[in-house]
Design a protein around this motif. Structure first.
Motif, PDB file in Angstrom:
ATOM      1  N   TRP A  22       0.850  -1.200   0.000  1.00  0.00           N
ATOM      2  CA  TRP A  22       0.000   0.000   0.000  1.00  0.00           C
ATOM      3  C   TRP A  22       0.880   1.243   0.000  1.00  0.00           C
ATOM      4  CZ3 TRP A  22      -0.786   4.425   2.800  1.00  0.00           C
ATOM      5  CH2 TRP A  22      -1.958   5.147   2.490  1.00  0.00           C
ATOM      6  N   VAL A  23       0.565   2.176  -0.860  1.00  0.00           N
ATOM      7  CA  VAL A  23       1.298   3.447  -0.879  1.00  0.00           C
ATOM      8  C   VAL A  23       0.310   4.601  -0.936  1.00  0.00           C
ATOM      9  CG1 VAL A  23       3.429   2.597  -1.925  1.00  0.00           C
ATOM     10  CG2 VAL A  23       1.524   3.280  -3.400  1.00  0.00           C
ATOM     11  N   ASP A  24       0.740   5.750  -0.449  1.00  0.00           N
ATOM     12  CA  ASP A  24      -0.097   6.941  -0.556  1.00  0.00           C
ATOM     13  C   ASP A  24       0.136   7.603  -1.921  1.00  0.00           C
ATOM     14  OD1 ASP A  24       2.301   8.288  -0.403  1.00  0.00           O
ATOM     15  OD2 ASP A  24       2.028   8.965   1.670  1.00  0.00           O
ATOM     16  N   TYR A  25      -0.437   8.771  -2.089  1.00  0.00           N
ATOM     17  CA  TYR A  25      -0.329   9.476  -3.377  1.00  0.00           C
ATOM     18  C   TYR A  25       1.130   9.713  -3.769  1.00  0.00           C
ATOM     19  CZ  TYR A  25      -1.473  13.059  -6.901  1.00  0.00           C
ATOM     20  OH  TYR A  25      -1.602  13.785  -8.058  1.00  0.00           O
ATOM     21  N   ASN A  26       1.983   9.855  -2.750  1.00  0.00           N
ATOM     22  CA  ASN A  26       3.415  10.079  -3.007  1.00  0.00           C
ATOM     23  C   ASN A  26       4.184   8.781  -3.226  1.00  0.00           C
ATOM     24  OD1 ASN A  26       3.134  12.797  -2.837  1.00  0.00           O
ATOM     25  ND2 ASN A  26       3.888  12.957  -0.723  1.00  0.00           N
ATOM     26  N   LEU A  27       3.486   7.681  -3.274  1.00  0.00           N
ATOM     27  CA  LEU A  27       4.073   6.347  -3.436  1.00  0.00           C
ATOM     28  C   LEU A  27       4.897   5.935  -2.224  1.00  0.00           C
ATOM     29  CD1 LEU A  27       5.129   6.438  -7.207  1.00  0.00           C
ATOM     30  CD2 LEU A  27       2.929   5.814  -6.211  1.00  0.00           C
ATOM     31  N   GLN A  28       4.587   6.543  -1.088  1.00  0.00           N
ATOM     32  CA  GLN A  28       5.265   6.160   0.141  1.00  0.00           C
ATOM     33  C   GLN A  28       4.404   5.136   0.880  1.00  0.00           C
ATOM     34  OE1 GLN A  28       7.916   8.461   3.366  1.00  0.00           O
ATOM     35  NE2 GLN A  28       5.817   9.169   3.276  1.00  0.00           N
ATOM     36  N   SER A  29       5.041   4.100   1.387  1.00  0.00           N
ATOM     37  CA  SER A  29       4.304   3.075   2.121  1.00  0.00           C
ATOM     38  C   SER A  29       4.005   3.592   3.527  1.00  0.00           C
ATOM     39  CB  SER A  29       5.134   1.803   2.206  1.00  0.00           C
ATOM     40  OG  SER A  29       6.237   2.026   3.060  1.00  0.00           O
ATOM     41  N   THR A  30       3.441   2.733   4.344  1.00  0.00           N
ATOM     42  CA  THR A  30       3.154   3.187   5.703  1.00  0.00           C
ATOM     43  C   THR A  30       4.422   3.248   6.553  1.00  0.00           C
ATOM     44  OG1 THR A  30       2.436   0.916   6.107  1.00  0.00           O
ATOM     45  CG2 THR A  30       0.712   2.556   5.839  1.00  0.00           C
ATOM     46  N   ILE A  31       5.557   2.846   5.980  1.00  0.00           N
ATOM     47  CA  ILE A  31       6.838   3.085   6.660  1.00  0.00           C
ATOM     48  C   ILE A  31       7.423   4.365   6.072  1.00  0.00           C
ATOM     49  CG2 ILE A  31       9.190   2.248   7.027  1.00  0.00           C
ATOM     50  CD1 ILE A  31       8.081  -0.599   6.678  1.00  0.00           C
ATOM     51  N   GLU A  32       7.743   5.303   6.908  1.00  0.00           N
ATOM     52  CA  GLU A  32       8.297   6.565   6.436  1.00  0.00           C
ATOM     53  C   GLU A  32       9.612   6.318   5.711  1.00  0.00           C
ATOM     54  OE1 GLU A  32       8.665  10.617   8.474  1.00  0.00           O
ATOM     55  OE2 GLU A  32       7.903   9.252  10.035  1.00  0.00           O
ATOM     56  N   GLY A  33       9.774   6.937   4.568  1.00  0.00           N
ATOM     57  CA  GLY A  33      11.037   6.805   3.837  1.00  0.00           C
ATOM     58  C   GLY A  33      11.121   5.550   3.005  1.00  0.00           C
ATOM     59  N   CYS A  34      10.081   4.743   3.034  1.00  0.00           N
ATOM     60  CA  CYS A  34      10.078   3.541   2.196  1.00  0.00           C
ATOM     61  C   CYS A  34       9.041   3.721   1.089  1.00  0.00           C
ATOM     62  CB  CYS A  34       9.764   2.304   3.035  1.00  0.00           C
ATOM     63  SG  CYS A  34       9.636   0.820   2.029  1.00  0.00           S
ATOM     64  N   PHE A  35       9.533   3.930  -0.107  1.00  0.00           N
ATOM     65  CA  PHE A  35       8.662   4.140  -1.260  1.00  0.00           C
ATOM     66  C   PHE A  35       8.557   2.841  -2.054  1.00  0.00           C
ATOM     67  CE2 PHE A  35      10.186   8.169   0.118  1.00  0.00           C
ATOM     68  CZ  PHE A  35       9.167   9.077  -0.156  1.00  0.00           C
ATOM     69  N   VAL A  36       7.389   2.640  -2.621  1.00  0.00           N
ATOM     70  CA  VAL A  36       7.197   1.411  -3.397  1.00  0.00           C
ATOM     71  C   VAL A  36       6.604   1.786  -4.745  1.00  0.00           C
ATOM     72  CG1 VAL A  36       6.203  -0.897  -3.429  1.00  0.00           C
ATOM     73  CG2 VAL A  36       6.820   0.156  -1.248  1.00  0.00           C
ATOM     74  N   THR A  37       7.151   1.203  -5.810  1.00  0.00           N
ATOM     75  CA  THR A  37       6.782   1.664  -7.144  1.00  0.00           C
ATOM     76  C   THR A  37       6.615   0.492  -8.104  1.00  0.00           C
ATOM     77  OG1 THR A  37       7.596   3.010  -8.990  1.00  0.00           O
ATOM     78  CG2 THR A  37       9.245   2.020  -7.603  1.00  0.00           C
ATOM     79  N   GLY A  38       5.974   0.768  -9.219  1.00  0.00           N
ATOM     80  CA  GLY A  38       5.780  -0.260 -10.242  1.00  0.00           C
ATOM     81  C   GLY A  38       4.813  -1.334  -9.779  1.00  0.00           C
ATOM     82  N   GLU A  39       5.009  -2.542 -10.280  1.00  0.00           N
ATOM     83  CA  GLU A  39       4.077  -3.627  -9.966  1.00  0.00           C
ATOM     84  C   GLU A  39       4.091  -3.949  -8.471  1.00  0.00           C
ATOM     85  OE1 GLU A  39       4.652  -7.168 -12.336  1.00  0.00           O
ATOM     86  OE2 GLU A  39       2.983  -8.215 -11.401  1.00  0.00           O
ATOM     87  N   ALA A  40       5.179  -3.612  -7.786  1.00  0.00           N
ATOM     88  CA  ALA A  40       5.286  -3.932  -6.359  1.00  0.00           C
ATOM     89  C   ALA A  40       4.271  -3.166  -5.522  1.00  0.00           C
ATOM     90  CB  ALA A  40       6.702  -3.653  -5.862  1.00  0.00           C
ATOM     91  N   ASN A  41       3.807  -2.015  -6.012  1.00  0.00           N
ATOM     92  CA  ASN A  41       2.777  -1.320  -5.233  1.00  0.00           C
ATOM     93  C   ASN A  41       1.396  -1.678  -5.787  1.00  0.00           C
ATOM     94  OD1 ASN A  41       1.870   0.459  -7.258  1.00  0.00           O
ATOM     95  ND2 ASN A  41       3.275   2.069  -6.669  1.00  0.00           N
ATOM     96  N   PHE A  42       0.381  -1.108  -5.204  1.00  0.00           N
ATOM     97  CA  PHE A  42      -0.978  -1.531  -5.571  1.00  0.00           C
ATOM     98  C   PHE A  42      -1.712  -0.456  -6.352  1.00  0.00           C
ATOM     99  CE2 PHE A  42      -4.391   0.814  -3.429  1.00  0.00           C
ATOM    100  CZ  PHE A  42      -3.610   1.803  -2.889  1.00  0.00           C
ATOM    101  N   SER A  43      -1.038   0.656  -6.650  1.00  0.00           N
ATOM    102  CA  SER A  43      -1.790   1.904  -6.749  1.00  0.00           C
ATOM    103  C   SER A  43      -2.693   2.133  -7.942  1.00  0.00           C
ATOM    104  CB  SER A  43      -0.830   3.071  -6.626  1.00  0.00           C
ATOM    105  OG  SER A  43      -0.075   3.177  -7.793  1.00  0.00           O
ATOM    106  N   ASP A  44      -2.351   1.725  -9.157  1.00  0.00           N
ATOM    107  CA  ASP A  44      -3.025   2.354 -10.298  1.00  0.00           C
ATOM    108  C   ASP A  44      -4.018   1.498 -11.070  1.00  0.00           C
ATOM    109  OD1 ASP A  44      -1.489   4.417  -9.566  1.00  0.00           O
ATOM    110  OD2 ASP A  44      -0.289   4.512 -11.387  1.00  0.00           O
ATOM    111  N   HIS A  45      -4.037   0.210 -10.817  1.00  0.00           N
ATOM    112  CA  HIS A  45      -4.803  -0.630 -11.738  1.00  0.00           C
ATOM    113  C   HIS A  45      -6.067  -1.228 -11.136  1.00  0.00           C
ATOM    114  CE1 HIS A  45      -1.416   0.015 -14.266  1.00  0.00           C
ATOM    115  NE2 HIS A  45      -0.612  -0.547 -13.391  1.00  0.00           N
ATOM    116  N   GLY A  46      -6.363  -0.875  -9.903  1.00  0.00           N
ATOM    117  CA  GLY A  46      -7.588  -1.359  -9.302  1.00  0.00           C
ATOM    118  C   GLY A  46      -7.617  -2.867  -9.264  1.00  0.00           C
TER     119      GLY A  46
END
Lengths: 301, 254, 670
Positions: C439-463
């Protein structure tokens, strides 16, 4: 950096290989055209033509420059080839236990270094046979022609007929184009008389004034003919050696000709097939013509 | 797809690490489906070895669909095996017969040191790429519109064909000289053919070739083995293009 | 259960990103070299992020487990990349791409993220062309486009069937440039083993050098995870053999929530399974659905005869073929979204019309005969032949097909030993992409501060379902155009932190934990290989958490996976040692995480009492077998908190999805 790049980089080595290789191809053509006179003209005419050609090749300034360029090209081609081979051997220190290179490349292309070395051996022999004699030791006889003429020694008082006696007149072919009488010999007495003297192996000097009066042609033609003549006991060996060497040369060219164009970056889908065909034709025709010369000489003499 | 099962003998290069001495070891493997890929056959062998508590064979592989370039293997004397236009992962066991003996060796090149068994280190390719295999454009996305410079289809297609290189190293492995010129030539060509890459073309080719030489690859003698064994069929025309570009660079760069 | 804050900026949707960018904090160029950033993974998302951050001046360390960053599995994407350029003048726009993506995702994606994605999509193409990516072009020299599933415009840019490769090589070239300049340090054949958290912030990773086996400590002010998806939980998938969830899972174990794990994309066009030793499945690009028609025989006896090898597909008359996608979805036909196409194939095969002679009879035809003829006719006309013979049309048509899809056809032939120019391809759905992720917020940051997750590893864009040609778009958009801003915004508070030491107790503890796990596996002395367990996990997942899911099946799966986990820890055998290149050790560490994840997927699927996108609960379908969403109760992102290796214990957190700019509706492709 350009200077060092042009000498050090691996691609530059390819350029040198290609340029010298192609240059040597042109040398081959020139050499072949000369050699063909050995079989296309016969008798004194052929001999004269060949020796005149040889003389021209040895004395024309342009040809001289060209021949020194050939020597350099040959050395660069060989040295560069050796350097390439060393670099390439180093690039694969451990060989494959099982290899099947036939599946992806031609035999000639994989054996250029060996073929090249064989050609070098041939060249050394070839040059020792002819070039060394012609250029360095100059152990080659001059182009001479012995004519027997009936020399008048008196008149038959009864019949009034001329009394003649055959004597041999040796002519040397002068570079001015005339056959110049060199000596006369009476075969019955063995007496002979020189009409001029030869210095420095080929220069004609007047006997009394010691002025240079002409220059002789070296009779390379006869040397060649003798070398490959049946009468020469080692000729058969020589002929076979030459024919095999030309086969090797053919293989070398089979890959080398088109390869040189590729190395120089001249590979275009439209032209490469033509270059390849020309290369194949060249690698067959030129060595073939070179090779039949000793064969024909051997058969005819 | 009528699948058959075959029994085979394998002679595989085993080497514990880069410094150890290696040797060919013999293995027999039964009931290999001819529908299996070559790597699935090795999986099967490894499963057998693991069950016998022996050390499995280390080999590089990842995508198993012929695009990542990670798999290698010199099989029966040829890079990526006896089929053409494919990588080892696309080689299928239907290419072999029951009772065959198959030799499996790693890529052999001074520039590709062995890591273990059949795995080699191909980071030399990365370093060549780092020396100039790019267009120096920042990643802002604010360059110009993608259609601002039309590129003739023929050039774009040729650039694509060169860019199809997967960096597997089969060219080096199958070249009798261990030369990397098909790899470098392809990269140089891709950029030299596109207007975006032309700007730095001279520096690029000089730098990439310099790095290639430093890595200890052999020199091209135009045998053409690389283009036959290249899984993506990349033409040696690209090497010629590199030679041209290099000459241009060497003669003009002060 | 808490509500998650996605930190979506205020304002109209089209202005959110611009406004947000204008107000984020910056790090001055002179401060950037003092800051370290770690990027794990070098696919499209990771490579583009590492290149961009390196180019900005940060000290970047990039990690990949492969032998080179260029091997990442983005390389295998075939069909294309979407962008709202409207070069084809067929009515495309940023809004339409945004709308199609939300709709394609079955209204389970975050509006703001998707709109941002659509906004920057055009820049991606500009960027890639500038980098020398050789996209396909038309004769006029301009870029060509094609259509993909779930859209009615042509917005997909492509490079034959190797678009992912060309885009990844583009990103790799940008990354290589930064490595060459010394701004990025590349660690290849390195695997991230754990995330190190200090005072709640991500401060580094423990990595294992896969060649020497050495454990290494790397500290950083921010960590970007770009490690891809988790499709390999099914063992058989189109993912690469090395693809794994471990980096993302380690982050999850350290406190990052894992969202929507049950959203898995089953791609409709893959080569069917052939045997028990099969190690992976191969995708045939969705772009083929532009030209191919999908069918099964209308009569069951024909299907049986085909399976028995008594009939050939070319012998089935036109009227005896069931082009079921064209029949059921006339508006989109063969170009319905992937989840729809996959389920339709399953429906036909379950009903007994499958044509593949494997254990499950699972396979349908993808037929190019009509396209070959029609394109052949066009080509003949273009050559001035207005009355071409049938043979001429077929000959020219095959040429056209070869130019467009040559590499795919060749790939198919190598795998199956059948010639798809002559006989239809056999295809069947296979696991391909995972929409869920960290899970990432709008900034692609996970619930751990300073840990960003991007691409297929995050959940963000494809529903709940990703449209074709959107994954490449997301990876590059995040890496090139989003993370440089949002990571900088975070790092602006770190300019005074200074170098982070790696000898802290947190690093010690993390490294020791990794060491213990490794030793435990190596000394386990079990009797079965890692693959043995992985295959069993895959089977449970495919059968019970696959294309069709039921309450009963999911409950069974949860229990079975739990038991499998116990057996795995007891009986797995790992040969070799920890101080050498040891692929089995790498695998066991990954499979351990996949087992936990698999269970969580079943838990998530069980809790989501609705059907949406790739998640199909058999209890929730309409009379025609279409998905039935429950927007009232499930219009949220389900994000799970880790509570130990038994994923039944995980805690659910929700992020409500608000559709302010798109009217939520039932998906209709008819």
């Amino acid at each position: 950096m350009s200077n060092s790049v042009l000498f050090k980089s691996s691609i530059a080595k390819k350029y040198f290989m290609a340029l010298t290789g192609l240059f040597l191809c042109t040398f081959l053509v020139g050499h072949l055209l000369g050699n063909l006179q050995l079989i296309f003209k016969t008798g004194e005419e052929g001999r004269r033509a060949f020796n005149e050609y040889a003389y021209f090749m040895g004395h024309n300034l342009f040809i001289k420059v060209l021949s020194y360029t050939t020597y350099i090209a040959l050395i660069v081609h060989a040295v560069d080839g050796i350097m390439l081979t060393i670099q390439n051997k180093k690039a694969r220190p451990v060989k494959y236990a099982y290899n099947n290179p036939k599946a992806n490349s031609g035999t000639a292309s994989r054996n250029m270094a060996i073929l090249g070395t064989l050609i070098l051996v041939f060249l050394a022999t070839h040059m020792a046979n002819f070039w060394w004699k012609a250029k360095i030791t100059e152990e080659i006889p001059l182009h001479s022609l012995v004519k027997t003429v009936d020399y008048p020694v008196g008149q038959n008082p009864a019949t009034g007929e001329m009394i003649t006696k055959p004597i041999e007149v040796t002519h040397y072919l002068n570079t001015n184009g005339t056959y110049q009488q060199f000596k006369v010999k009476d075969p019955s007495t063995g007496q002979e008389q020189k009409l001029f003297e030869i210095k420095n192996k080929h220069e004609f000097y007047d006997l009394t004034s010691h002025v240079k009066i002409g220059d002789g042609y070296k009779d390379l033609h006869t040397v060649v003919m003798t070398f490959f003549s049946k009468e020469n006991s080692s000729a058969l060996f020589g002929v076979i050696f030459y024919v095999i060497s030309m086969l090797v040369l053919g293989y070398h060219l089979w890959h080398g000709f088109a390869s040189a164009f590729q190395s120089l970056g001249l590979n275009h889908p439209l032209y490469m097939p033509i270059i390849k065909k020309v290369g194949m034709a060249f690698s067959i025709v030129v060595p073939f013509l070179f090779a039949i010369i000793p064969v024909i000489i051997y058969m005819n003499h | 797809m009528a699948s058959k099962f075959i029994n085979i003998t394998l002679k595989i290069w085993r080497q514990k690490n880069s410094k150890a001495k290696g040797a060919l070891e013999t293995y027999t493997l039964n009931d290999v489906s001819t529908d299996s890929s070559f790597l699935e056959m090795l999986d099967q062998l490894n499963e057998q070895l693991i069950n016998e508590k022996q050390s499995p064979i280390a080999f590089d592989h990842d995508c198993r669909e012929g695009i990542c370039g990670m798999c290698s293997l010199y099989i029966n004397g040829r890079a990526h095996g006896p089929d053409t236009g494919i990588t080892t992962c696309q080689l299928h066991m239907r290419m072999f017969k029951d009772g065959d003996t198959i030799y499996v060796e790693p890529w052999r090149s001074r520039a590709f040191p062995i890591i273990k068994d059949l795995m080699v280190d191909r980071s030399a390719f990365d370093r060549i790429q780092q020396a100039g295999g790019f267009v120096s454009v920042n990643t802002s996305g604010r360059t110009m519109d993608a259609n601002a410079i039309p590129i003739p289809k023929a050039d774009a297609d040729k650039a694509f064909e060169a860019a199809a290189c997967i960096g597997c190293g089969a060219c080096v492995a199958s070249c009798k000289n261990g030369s990397a010129m098909l790899f470098v030539g392809a990269k140089v060509s891709q950029y030299a053919l596109l207007p975006q890459g032309k700007v730095e073309a001279t520096d690029r080719v000089l730098n990439m070739v310099r790095q290639m030489d430093e890595e200890g690859f052999g020199n091209c003698t135009n045998t053409g083995a690389c283009e036959i064994e290249c899984p993506k069929g990349i033409s040696i025309e690209n090497i010629a293009r590199m030679n041209r570009e290099f000459l241009k660079g060497a003669l003009t760069k002060a | 259960m808490s509500k998650l804050n996605s930190r979506i900026p205020e304002g109209p949707i089209a202005e959110k990103w611009t406004n947000h960018k204008n107000h984020m904090k910056l790090v001055a160029p002179n401060n950037r070299p003092k800051i370290d950033v770690i990027v794990v993974g070098t696919g499209l998302a990771g490579a583009s992020a590492a290149a961009s951050l390196g180019e900005m001046g940060y000290n970047v360390k990039a990690f990949c487990f492969q032998d080179s960053p260029r091997r990442a599995h983005s390389i295998a994407a075939q069909g294309g990349i979407n962008a709202a350029k409207n070069y084809q003048n067929d009515g495309d726009s940023v809004y339409r791409l945004f709308y199609d993506t939300i709709k394609g995702g079955d209204y389970r994606a975050r509006e703001a993220n998707v709109h941002r994605l659509a906004e920057v999509s055009g820049n991606i193409i500009d960027q890639c062309v500038a980098q020398g990516v050789p996209f396909a072009r038309e004769y006029g020299g301009l870029l060509d486009n094609r259509s993909f599933g779930g859209t009615q415009v042509q917005r997909t840019f492509y490079a034959a069937g190797q678009t992912g490769q060309q885009l990844l090589l583009g990103a790799y070239s940008a990354l290589s440039r930064q490595i060459g300049l010394g701004r990025v340090k590349m660690y290849h054949r390195h695997e991230m083993m754990d995330l190190v958290k200090i005072d709640g912030k991500a401060r580094g990773i423990i990595a294992r050098n896969l060649v020497t086996g050495e454990l290494e400590r790397h500290s950083a002010h921010a960590v970007v995870i770009a490690s891809g998806g988790y499709g390999n939980v099914y063992f058989l998938s189109t993912n690469a053999m090395g693809s794994n969830v471990s980096a993302a899972w380690k982050v999850h174990k350290r406190g990052a929530l894992f969202a929507n794990p049950c959203y898995v994309q089953i791609h409709p066009t893959c080569v069917p399974v052939h045997g028990t030793n099969q190690s992976k499945l191969t995708l045939m690009s969705e772009s083929l659905r532009n030209s191919g028609r999908i069918w099964v025989p209308k009569k069951k006896e024909d299907a049986e005869a085909i399976r028995a090898g008594k009939l050939k597909p070319t012998q089935i008359a036109e009227e005896d073929r069931d082009y079921y996608l064209e029949r059921r979805y006339p508006a989109f036909g063969n170009l319905v979204p992937r989840d729809v196409a996959s389920r339709a194939a399953k429906e036909r095969c379950d009903a007994g019309y499958g044509i593949e002679a494997n254990d499950t009879n699972e396979g349908v035809y993808l037929d190019f005969a009509s396209e070959i003829k029609s394109k052949g006719k066009q080509a003949a006309y273009a050559l001035g032949d207005h009355d071409p013979s049938e043979e001429r049309m077929i000959e020219l048509g095959k040429k056209w097909i070869e130019e467009k899809y040559g590499n795919l056809f060749q790939m198919y032939q190598k795998i199956t030993d059948e010639n798809p120019y002559e006989t239809p391809m056999k295809i069947y759905p296979a696991v391909h992409y995972t929409m869920g992720g960290v899970w990432v917020d709008y900034n692609l940051q996970s619930t751990i501060e300073g840990c960003f997750v991007t691409g297929e590893a995050n959940f963000s864009d494809h529903g709940a379902n990703r449209l074709g040609a959107s994954a490449l778009m997301q990876g590059l958009a995040d890496g090139y155009f989003v993370l440089p801003y949002t990571v900088s915004d975070y790092l602006a508070n770190e300019i005074r932190t200074g170098k982070i030491a790696t000898d802290s107790p947190e690093f010690d503890a993390a490294e020791n934990e990794v060491k213990e796990t490794i030793d435990r596996f190596l000394n386990n002395n079990g009797s079965k290989s890692v693959d043995h367990f992985h295959k069993r996990l895959g089977l449970i997942m495919w059968n019970k958490v696959g294309m069709g899911r039921s309450e009963q099946g999911l409950k069974q799966a949860i229990e079975e996976i739990g038991l499998l986990r116990e057996e795995f820890y007891k009986d797995v055998y790992v040969p070799g040692s920890s101080d050498e290149m040891n692929p089995e050790l790498e695998k066991v560490m990954r499979v351990a995480d996949l087992i936990e994840l698999g269970q969580l997927m079943a838990v998530d699927a069980l809790h989501r009492e609705e059907s949406c996108g790739g998640h199909f609960r058999e209890e929730h379908q309409d009379s025609e077998g279409e998905t039935l969403r429950d927007d009232e109760n499930f219009k949220y992102v389900g994000a799970w908190e880790y509570n130990g290796s038994d994923s039944k214990q995980s805690t659910l957190h929700k992020e409500d999805l608000n559709y302010e700019f798109i009217k939520i509706a039932a998906r209709n492709y008819k």
